[in-house]
Motif scaffolding. Structure first.
Motif: not given
Length: 252
Positions: A192-213
């Protein structure tokens, strides 16, 4: 001269022009504020994403060997560690209610293989991660608690670490009749080569605070980390997070 000025000021058209100038000025500064927010996002959140550590590893799972002594399906695992830190410049008392990772997507993938996402292993006596069906997820939510606990999906309410795995399963196969198998060399032996295994992963990061923000940002990571072919394991620490822009989506 005074009479002339008084005459001009008294005209309806003058007042209209003044109103137009005021409204245009307000819209201009509003536009500047909106543009700045879209570029910079929240600049004084209660908690910040301080760094990301990405750990890549090769893993072989045994399968029917047939005429060979050994046969493996090879997985390329990317364990993602997100460090959430309390903002020392934020003056109010706040606590984390929960942190949600969702909208996980494969934005780009060079080669076939099955990319799946896993929560930390539910088996108390097992390793931190296991690419098993019971650990498969589409999203992951960590609840704020007194301290961080990966297996029970808890994060310290004053900051901590949250983790999940992105795995490219069955990216290659390898069979051998050697007496001893070095799993760190499986990808190299499978050519295998690193080039052949390349992938881009995206995701949303949601931070919820006790005060409601609530704050949300989109995060992108690239896999694999350089060196995985030669070493079977590689890691990178990402602290340049200028592209991770948090926006406030709830303000109670």
């Amino acid at each position: 001269m005074k009479e002339k000025i008084k005459h001009i000021v008294g005209k309806k058209s003058f007042h209209t022009c003044v109103i137009i100038i005021i409204v245009a000025t307000m819209l201009f500064f509003l536009g500047i504020t909106v543009l700045k927010y879209s570029v910079e996002g929240e600049t004084n959140m209660p908690f910040n994403l301080s760094k990301i550590i990405l750990i890549n590893s090769a893993e072989g799972t045994e399968k029917e060997a047939g005429e060979n002594k050994w046969a493996f399906n090879i997985n390329q695992n990317a364990d993602i560690y997100l460090y959430i830190e309390k903002n020392k410049n934020y003056k109010e008392q706040e606590a984390i209610k929960s942190i949600l990772i969702d909208n996980i997507k494969i934005e780009k993938q060079e080669e076939s293989g099955t990319i799946s996402f896993y929560r930390p292993n539910t088996n108390e006596k097992g390793t931190t991660f296991s690419n098993s069906e019971e650990n498969l997820v589409e999203n992951i939510e960590y609840e704020g608690a007194m301290e961080t606990d990966f297996k029970n999906l808890k994060i310290g309410n004053q900051g901590g670490v949250i983790i999940f795995r992105c795995a490219n399963n069955n990216i290659a196969e390898y069979a051998s009749n050697e007496e001893v198998i070095d799993h760190s060399q499986l990808l190299k032996n499978a050519q295998k080569t690193e080039e052949s295994m390349k992938a881009k992963i995206t995701f949303d990061l949601n931070i919820k605070i006790q005060s409601g923000k609530e704050y949300k940002a989109s995060v992108a990571v690239d896999m694999p980390v350089e060196g995985i072919i030669e070493n079977g394991k590689s890691a990178i620490e990402i602290t340049d997070l200028k592209d991770v822009i948090f926006k406030r989506i709830k303000n109670i």
